[in-house]
Design a protein around this motif. Structure first.
Motif, PDB file in Angstrom:
ATOM      1  N   LYS A 154       0.822  -1.213   0.000  1.00 28.24           N
ATOM      2  CA  LYS A 154       0.000   0.000   0.000  1.00 28.24           C
ATOM      3  C   LYS A 154       0.859   1.267   0.000  1.00 28.24           C
ATOM      4  N   LEU A 155       2.141   1.124   0.353  1.00 30.62           N
ATOM      5  CA  LEU A 155       3.030   2.286   0.442  1.00 30.62           C
ATOM      6  C   LEU A 155       3.898   2.461  -0.801  1.00 30.62           C
ATOM      7  N   ILE A 156       3.717   1.608  -1.802  1.00 30.31           N
ATOM      8  CA  ILE A 156       4.508   1.738  -3.031  1.00 30.31           C
ATOM      9  C   ILE A 156       4.247   3.106  -3.658  1.00 30.31           C
ATOM     10  N   GLY A 157       5.342   3.779  -4.020  1.00 31.07           N
ATOM     11  CA  GLY A 157       5.259   5.124  -4.581  1.00 31.07           C
ATOM     12  C   GLY A 157       5.421   6.222  -3.547  1.00 31.07           C
ATOM     13  N   LYS A 158       5.378   5.868  -2.252  1.00 29.55           N
ATOM     14  CA  LYS A 158       5.533   6.851  -1.180  1.00 29.55           C
ATOM     15  C   LYS A 158       6.976   6.894  -0.672  1.00 29.55           C
ATOM     16  N   ILE A 159       7.348   8.016  -0.065  1.00 28.18           N
ATOM     17  CA  ILE A 159       8.611   8.102   0.663  1.00 28.18           C
ATOM     18  C   ILE A 159       8.429   7.403   2.003  1.00 28.18           C
ATOM     19  N   VAL A 160       9.270   6.429   2.295  1.00 28.15           N
ATOM     20  CA  VAL A 160       9.162   5.664   3.531  1.00 28.15           C
ATOM     21  C   VAL A 160      10.489   5.686   4.276  1.00 28.15           C
ATOM     22  N   VAL A 161      10.408   5.359   5.544  1.00 28.61           N
ATOM     23  CA  VAL A 161      11.590   5.274   6.395  1.00 28.61           C
ATOM     24  C   VAL A 161      11.581   3.909   7.061  1.00 28.61           C
ATOM     25  N   PHE A 162      12.644   3.135   6.844  1.00 29.17           N
ATOM     26  CA  PHE A 162      12.804   1.840   7.491  1.00 29.17           C
ATOM     27  C   PHE A 162      13.705   2.002   8.719  1.00 29.17           C
ATOM     28  N   ASP A 163      13.395   1.260   9.775  1.00 24.13           N
ATOM     29  CA  ASP A 163      14.271   1.149  10.948  1.00 24.13           C
ATOM     30  C   ASP A 163      14.653   2.516  11.523  1.00 24.13           C
ATOM     31  N   LEU A 164      13.678   3.428  11.556  1.00 23.40           N
ATOM     32  CA  LEU A 164      13.827   4.768  12.139  1.00 23.40           C
ATOM     33  C   LEU A 164      14.819   5.639  11.387  1.00 23.40           C
ATOM     34  N   GLY A 165      15.244   5.211  10.198  1.00 22.27           N
ATOM     35  CA  GLY A 165      16.128   6.042   9.388  1.00 22.27           C
ATOM     36  C   GLY A 165      17.540   6.152   9.898  1.00 22.27           C
ATOM     37  N   THR A 166      18.005   5.141  10.643  1.00 24.25           N
ATOM     38  CA  THR A 166      19.358   5.188  11.201  1.00 24.25           C
ATOM     39  C   THR A 166      20.436   5.063  10.129  1.00 24.25           C
ATOM     40  N   PRO A 168      21.132   6.013   5.877  1.00 19.37           N
ATOM     41  CA  PRO A 168      20.574   6.696   4.694  1.00 19.37           C
ATOM     42  C   PRO A 168      19.976   5.748   3.670  1.00 19.37           C
ATOM     43  N   ASP A 169      20.496   4.518   3.608  1.00 17.67           N
ATOM     44  CA  ASP A 169      19.965   3.543   2.666  1.00 17.67           C
ATOM     45  C   ASP A 169      18.614   2.978   3.096  1.00 17.67           C
ATOM     46  N   ARG A 170      18.122   3.417   4.249  1.00 15.82           N
ATOM     47  CA  ARG A 170      16.827   2.951   4.750  1.00 15.82           C
ATOM     48  C   ARG A 170      15.739   3.993   4.559  1.00 15.82           C
ATOM     49  N   ILE A 171      16.049   5.074   3.824  1.00 10.29           N
ATOM     50  CA  ILE A 171      15.087   6.143   3.565  1.00 10.29           C
ATOM     51  C   ILE A 171      14.974   6.334   2.058  1.00 10.29           C
ATOM     52  N   GLY A 172      13.766   6.354   1.521  1.00  8.34           N
ATOM     53  CA  GLY A 172      13.617   6.580   0.096  1.00  8.34           C
ATOM     54  C   GLY A 172      12.216   6.294  -0.391  1.00  8.34           C
ATOM     55  N   GLN A 173      12.070   6.286  -1.713  1.00  7.92           N
ATOM     56  CA  GLN A 173      10.780   5.969  -2.320  1.00  7.92           C
ATOM     57  C   GLN A 173      10.660   4.452  -2.473  1.00  7.92           C
ATOM     58  N   LEU A 174       9.571   3.919  -1.944  1.00  9.23           N
ATOM     59  CA  LEU A 174       9.322   2.486  -2.078  1.00  9.23           C
ATOM     60  C   LEU A 174       8.827   2.199  -3.491  1.00  9.23           C
ATOM     61  N   LYS A 175       9.623   1.468  -4.259  1.00  6.98           N
ATOM     62  CA  LYS A 175       9.313   1.223  -5.661  1.00  6.98           C
ATOM     63  C   LYS A 175       8.567  -0.084  -5.889  1.00  6.98           C
ATOM     64  N   GLY A 176       8.845  -1.075  -5.067  1.00  7.00           N
ATOM     65  CA  GLY A 176       8.149  -2.334  -5.289  1.00  7.00           C
ATOM     66  C   GLY A 176       8.656  -3.421  -4.364  1.00  7.00           C
ATOM     67  N   ILE A 177       7.966  -4.556  -4.396  1.00  9.64           N
ATOM     68  CA  ILE A 177       8.344  -5.734  -3.617  1.00  9.64           C
ATOM     69  C   ILE A 177       8.534  -6.877  -4.601  1.00  9.64           C
ATOM     70  N   HIS A 178       9.705  -7.504  -4.557  1.00  6.03           N
ATOM     71  CA  HIS A 178      10.064  -8.568  -5.488  1.00  6.03           C
ATOM     72  C   HIS A 178      10.418  -9.815  -4.682  1.00  6.03           C
ATOM     73  N   GLY A 179       9.434 -10.677  -4.508  1.00  6.98           N
ATOM     74  CA  GLY A 179       9.680 -11.860  -3.694  1.00  6.98           C
ATOM     75  C   GLY A 179       9.935 -11.461  -2.246  1.00  6.98           C
ATOM     76  N   SER A 180      11.125 -11.780  -1.754  1.00  2.58           N
ATOM     77  CA  SER A 180      11.481 -11.465  -0.370  1.00  2.58           C
ATOM     78  C   SER A 180      12.189 -10.126  -0.230  1.00  2.58           C
ATOM     79  N   PHE A 181      12.346  -9.388  -1.315  1.00  2.84           N
ATOM     80  CA  PHE A 181      13.116  -8.143  -1.263  1.00  2.84           C
ATOM     81  C   PHE A 181      12.250  -6.927  -1.588  1.00  2.84           C
ATOM     82  N   VAL A 182      12.547  -5.845  -0.868  1.00  2.28           N
ATOM     83  CA  VAL A 182      11.849  -4.570  -1.039  1.00  2.28           C
ATOM     84  C   VAL A 182      12.794  -3.612  -1.760  1.00  2.28           C
ATOM     85  N   GLU A 183      12.316  -2.989  -2.836  1.00  2.00           N
ATOM     86  CA  GLU A 183      13.128  -2.066  -3.623  1.00  2.00           C
ATOM     87  C   GLU A 183      12.875  -0.632  -3.174  1.00  2.00           C
TER      88      GLU A 183
END
Length: 206
Positions: A154-166, A168-183
């Motif tokens: 439901k959040l694809i296309g939105k700016i999201v923050v993973f793991d409280l943003g600790t 920089p690679d955990r902050i960005g636009q959620l592009k998609g989910i491919h199997g077990s991996f989130v892009e």
């Protein structure tokens, strides 16, 4: 515990997948999956057994899901990521994740198996001494899916923050989910793939 976290206190109760200790000030609810070992402490001064009642109802079977249900709407401190706790309250429990509202991070989606511990506030406490009326009854307009993966969709296309943003690679636009991996696409346009099982928290700027 996992992450080299250590708690000292009196073991008060233990259920199917959670235990309760009292450290002289707080009742700490700890999922057993994160307990690596327990040692009897014979060196520090003993802690007095609390005479007051539990902050949450223990009349039913003590389990992590029952604790989360009892914590709904109750101000609490939780820890999910290493050495960083979050304050707020549980709003909803789904199949494999729960929704937590924080005055700092707003609505957060947290896989249940990543919850390290939960400490309920006393009835007179509020996070950051904020007034009760500033906390929303329905903190997010986004409909909730049954599972964490479906909620991420439901959040694809939105700016999201993973793991409280600790990181920089955990902050960005959620592009998609491919199997077990989130892009995720970072601020500089780099594409980062994160394993779904290792995402501890998700929130997005409102």
């Amino acid at each position: 515990m996992s992450g080299n976290i250590m708690h000292h206190g009196i073991l008060l109760d233990i259920g199917s997948d959670v235990l309760v200790i009292y450290n002289g000030e707080d009742y700490i609810y700890i999922p057993l999956i994160h307990v690596q070992r327990m040692l009897e402490n014979v060196e520090d001064p003993p802690i007095a057994v609390p005479s007051n009642e539990y902050p949450m109802d223990h009349l039913h079977t003590l389990s992590l899901r029952s604790i989360l249900n009892n914590a709904k709407g109750m101000f609490s401190e939780i820890q999910v990521t290493k050495h960083q706790s979050v304050h707020g309250y549980v709003t909803t429990i789904l199949n494999d994740y729960f929704v937590f509202y924080s005055p700092v991070y707003k609505t957060m989606y947290i896989p249940i198996n990543h919850l390290k511990w939960l400490i309920p506030y006393t009835s007179s406490q509020t996070p950051y001494n904020l007034e009760n009326d500033i906390f929303p009854v329905n903190p997010t307009p986004l409909t909730l899916a049954r599972t964490f993966e479906l909620q991420l969709e439901k959040l694809i296309g939105k700016i999201v923050v993973f793991d409280l943003g600790t990181d920089p690679d955990r902050i960005g636009q959620l592009k998609g989910i491919h199997g077990s991996f989130v892009e995720l696409v970072t601020a500089k346009g780099d594409i980062v793939f994160s394993h779904l099982e290792h995402i501890k928290t998700v929130h997005y700027p409102s």
